[in-house]
Scaffold this motif. Sequence first.
Motif, PDB file in Angstrom:
ATOM      1  N   GLY A   1      -9.331   5.948 -11.888  1.00 47.04           N
ATOM      2  CA  GLY A   1      -8.991   7.075 -11.399  1.00 47.04           C
ATOM      3  C   GLY A   1      -8.289   6.852  -9.997  1.00 47.04           C
ATOM      4  N   GLY A   2      -7.919   7.765  -9.367  1.00 49.90           N
ATOM      5  CA  GLY A   2      -7.099   7.962  -8.120  1.00 49.90           C
ATOM      6  C   GLY A   2      -8.082   7.535  -7.048  1.00 49.90           C
TER       7      GLY A   2
ATOM      8  N   TYR B   1      -6.955  15.293   2.004  1.00 44.99           N
ATOM      9  CA  TYR B   1      -8.032  15.126   0.661  1.00 44.99           C
ATOM     10  C   TYR B   1      -9.315  14.483   1.530  1.00 44.99           C
ATOM     11  CZ  TYR B   1      -9.829  13.001  -3.501  1.00 44.99           C
ATOM     12  OH  TYR B   1     -10.504  12.726  -4.551  1.00 44.99           O
TER      13      TYR B   1
ATOM     14  N   TYR C   1      -2.567   6.704   5.538  1.00 42.30           N
ATOM     15  CA  TYR C   1      -2.797   7.284   4.300  1.00 42.30           C
ATOM     16  C   TYR C   1      -2.144   8.281   4.393  1.00 42.30           C
ATOM     17  CZ  TYR C   1      -5.169   9.905   0.372  1.00 42.30           C
ATOM     18  OH  TYR C   1      -5.263  10.753  -0.452  1.00 42.30           O
TER      19      TYR C   1
ATOM     20  N   ILE D   1      -0.103  11.849   1.792  1.00 43.00           N
ATOM     21  CA  ILE D   1       0.125  12.409   0.450  1.00 43.00           C
ATOM     22  C   ILE D   1       1.594  13.075   0.646  1.00 43.00           C
ATOM     23  CG2 ILE D   1      -0.584  14.073  -1.389  1.00 43.00           C
ATOM     24  CD1 ILE D   1      -3.483  13.754   0.122  1.00 43.00           C
TER      25      ILE D   1
ATOM     26  N   ASN E   1      -1.941  17.699  -0.624  1.00 44.23           N
ATOM     27  CA  ASN E   1      -3.524  18.394  -0.793  1.00 44.23           C
ATOM     28  C   ASN E   1      -4.196  18.310   0.668  1.00 44.23           C
ATOM     29  OD1 ASN E   1      -5.994  19.171  -1.678  1.00 44.23           O
ATOM     30  ND2 ASN E   1      -6.659  17.368  -2.722  1.00 44.23           N
TER      31      ASN E   1
ATOM     32  N   ASP F   1      -0.369   8.492  -1.397  1.00 40.69           N
ATOM     33  CA  ASP F   1      -1.051   8.629  -2.707  1.00 40.69           C
ATOM     34  C   ASP F   1      -0.285   9.682  -3.381  1.00 40.69           C
ATOM     35  OD1 ASP F   1      -2.826  10.145  -4.433  1.00 40.69           O
ATOM     36  OD2 ASP F   1      -4.447  10.275  -3.008  1.00 40.69           O
TER      37      ASP F   1
ATOM     38  N   ALA G   1      -1.117  11.105  -6.423  1.00 47.00           N
ATOM     39  CA  ALA G   1      -1.615  11.671  -7.448  1.00 47.00           C
ATOM     40  C   ALA G   1      -1.070  13.149  -7.816  1.00 47.00           C
ATOM     41  CB  ALA G   1      -3.008  11.810  -6.915  1.00 47.00           C
TER      42      ALA G   1
ATOM     43  N   SER H   1      -2.439   8.510 -10.570  1.00 44.13           N
ATOM     44  CA  SER H   1      -3.520   9.095 -11.187  1.00 44.13           C
ATOM     45  C   SER H   1      -2.965  10.028 -12.326  1.00 44.13           C
ATOM     46  CB  SER H   1      -4.333   9.682 -10.353  1.00 44.13           C
ATOM     47  OG  SER H   1      -5.462  10.685 -10.883  1.00 44.13           O
TER      48      SER H   1
ATOM     49  N   SER I   1      -5.236  12.175 -13.519  1.00 50.99           N
ATOM     50  CA  SER I   1      -6.091  13.289 -13.203  1.00 50.99           C
ATOM     51  C   SER I   1      -5.778  14.681 -13.233  1.00 50.99           C
ATOM     52  CB  SER I   1      -6.962  13.107 -12.018  1.00 50.99           C
ATOM     53  OG  SER I   1      -8.290  13.303 -12.200  1.00 50.99           O
ATOM     54  N   LYS I   2      -4.724  14.977 -12.519  1.00 48.11           N
ATOM     55  CA  LYS I   2      -4.105  16.120 -12.167  1.00 48.11           C
ATOM     56  C   LYS I   2      -2.950  16.616 -12.904  1.00 48.11           C
ATOM     57  CE  LYS I   2      -6.521  16.565  -8.488  1.00 48.11           C
ATOM     58  NZ  LYS I   2      -7.734  17.268  -8.723  1.00 48.11           N
TER      59      LYS I   2
ATOM     60  N   ARG J   1     -10.149   9.044 -17.003  1.00 46.58           N
ATOM     61  CA  ARG J   1     -10.256   8.437 -15.728  1.00 46.58           C
ATOM     62  C   ARG J   1      -9.457   7.251 -15.545  1.00 46.58           C
ATOM     63  NH1 ARG J   1     -11.308  11.576 -12.670  1.00 46.58           N
ATOM     64  NH2 ARG J   1     -11.987   9.794 -11.205  1.00 46.58           N
TER      65      ARG J   1
ATOM     66  N   LEU K   1     -12.106  18.255  -4.950  1.00 49.11           N
ATOM     67  CA  LEU K   1     -10.993  17.618  -5.724  1.00 49.11           C
ATOM     68  C   LEU K   1      -9.790  18.374  -5.775  1.00 49.11           C
ATOM     69  CD1 LEU K   1     -13.701  16.845  -8.276  1.00 49.11           C
ATOM     70  CD2 LEU K   1     -12.786  15.331  -6.632  1.00 49.11           C
TER      71      LEU K   1
HETATM   72  C1  LIG Z   1      -4.559  13.813  -3.212  1.00 48.45           C
HETATM   73  C2  LIG Z   1      -5.691  13.105  -4.421  1.00 48.45           C
HETATM   74  N1  LIG Z   1      -5.638  11.912  -4.656  1.00 48.45           N
HETATM   75  C3  LIG Z   1      -6.715  11.433  -5.366  1.00 48.45           C
HETATM   76  C4  LIG Z   1      -7.441  12.266  -6.027  1.00 48.45           C
HETATM   77  C5  LIG Z   1      -8.481  11.873  -6.824  1.00 48.45           C
HETATM   78  O1  LIG Z   1      -8.292  11.795  -8.162  1.00 48.45           O
HETATM   79  P1  LIG Z   1      -8.823  11.207  -9.688  1.00 48.45           P
HETATM   80  O2  LIG Z   1      -9.601  12.172 -10.183  1.00 48.45           O
HETATM   81  O3  LIG Z   1      -7.893  10.404 -10.266  1.00 48.45           O
HETATM   82  O4  LIG Z   1      -9.750  10.247  -9.067  1.00 48.45           O
HETATM   83  C6  LIG Z   1      -7.552  13.691  -5.778  1.00 48.45           C
HETATM   84  C7  LIG Z   1      -8.201  14.612  -6.590  1.00 48.45           C
HETATM   85  O5  LIG Z   1      -8.475  15.804  -6.069  1.00 48.45           O
HETATM   86  C8  LIG Z   1      -6.304  14.135  -4.796  1.00 48.45           C
HETATM   87  O6  LIG Z   1      -6.334  15.442  -4.791  1.00 48.45           O
END
Ligand SMILES: Cc1ncc(COP(=O)(O)O)c(C=O)c1O
Length: 467
Positions: free
Chosen positions: A156-157, A182, A224, A226, A231, A259, A261, A296, A298-299, A306, A467
């Motif tokens: 996962g991220g 985040y 770090y 985004i 987010n 990041d 993601a 990631s 995930s989103k 994961r 999250l």
């Molecule tokens: C900017 C950012 N990075 C990473 C993650 C974590 O991602 P993962 O669910 O893949 O662990 C999130 C989750 O909300 C996120 O918003």
Amino acid sequence: MTGALGSEAVAYAELAGRIRVLIVDGRIPVGTRLPSERDLAAHAGRSRTTVVAAYQALRDSGHLISRQGSGSRATLPHLADVSKRPEHAVNFAGSIPPPVDGLRELIAEVTAELPDITTFPGFDLLGNDGLREAIADRYTTRGLPTSPDQIIVTTGGQPAIALTAQALVRRSDIALVESPTYPHAYEAFQRAGARMVATPVTTSGWDIPHLLALIQQTRPVVAYLIADFHNPTGASMAPEDRARLLRAARAAGTTLVIDEATVDLNIDRPWDDGPFAQHASRDSSPDGSGVITLGSLSKSIWSGLRIGWIRADEAVIRRLVQARPSGDLGTPPIEQLIAERVVRQMDDLIVGRRRFLRQHRAALSHALARHLPQWEAPWPDGGLSMWVQLDHPGSTALTSICRARGMSLVPGPAFSIDGSFERFLRIPFTSPIADLDVGVRMLADAWAQLASRPPSTVHDRRPASAL
Ligand SMILES: Cc1ncc(COP(=O)(O)O)c(C=O)c1O
């Protein structure tokens, strides 16, 4: 009555939470007089300050009424409002979209191949070859030539962020983050021992002169950021600013941890700049070194899958592999098999995700305009949530009231590194459309209730899972 309590830092919130549950369950009937703060402190083995703060949190959430001379009595937040509770809990805390259309079918196809995974190595610190190739090919297609040796697959991220922080940051190193950001990323760098510095981001974007000056002055080991559909603000950094940022980072010896993601969650942003690290490859360093990219599924696809990854130059990948075993011993092969198929079909799958986000953003925006017109809710052109500005501070108190009514919410300060953003709330538009309307009506109701109460100085600092 209240059981053993956890760490002192969250003790008052835990204590308040336990008492609240007892009241809501009816084990402390409405009207019951609670022990004095002094008596409860002695009984629970906590300081009086903790109990005072817990009682204040209960008053804020409408579970306690205190009157001079008659002590504190249990109550329920606006008993008349109980009928307004939704039939199920509304989740405005996590921005967790449902599995993307087409994922079920894809998993069904892969299922036939599952027995083959026994040919994969058991412990797999780097990630399986097929998935690393698929991820590398996607970077290459998007404009950033990448070899599979530049990829490590993670679960996962979040584990990708944690591993990067652990491998790159030593105690007292400076790490730059955005504010808001985040929160779990911030926590990961803090846990690695970093001293944090922050640069502001709003729904309109970054204060680039501030960011560049901060890099020049503090020379952080890592920054770090985004850069796409940030987010929680939803902002995206302009391509020309990315190039400037890279030059400043290179001059200061700072590694940019980007990041991505949320990079695929473009709803209607009129431009696509490709991977951030391509600015590094254009600008003298062919492998994009100086930039570590996190990804990631995930989103974009489903948070139950994961799978995340890190793209970096090979020397950094070797460091990450060496650092990994203290945290985990690899990524499960079944998920990787599914992820390989997903990444190869990303462009098709993401179409459904964008459609979903477009519809849900419109529904949230409509509900906010109708029920809370006094709030400012800028329309993000991608991502999963709105960073809403309230007409006065009160995000934490609002969160307490909503939680007591069965709705989960993360207050604005959870996204800050210093407790600011009491005037802000992140509202994800990932819930079902009916829930978006119910949730906004509950927010409006709680906000009106809050306006009729004296302002509270106590903040509910329960750890947020934003999250
Ligand atoms: C900017 C950012 N990075 C990473 C993650 C974590 O991602 P993962 O669910 O893949 O662990 C999130 C989750 O909300 C996120 O918003």
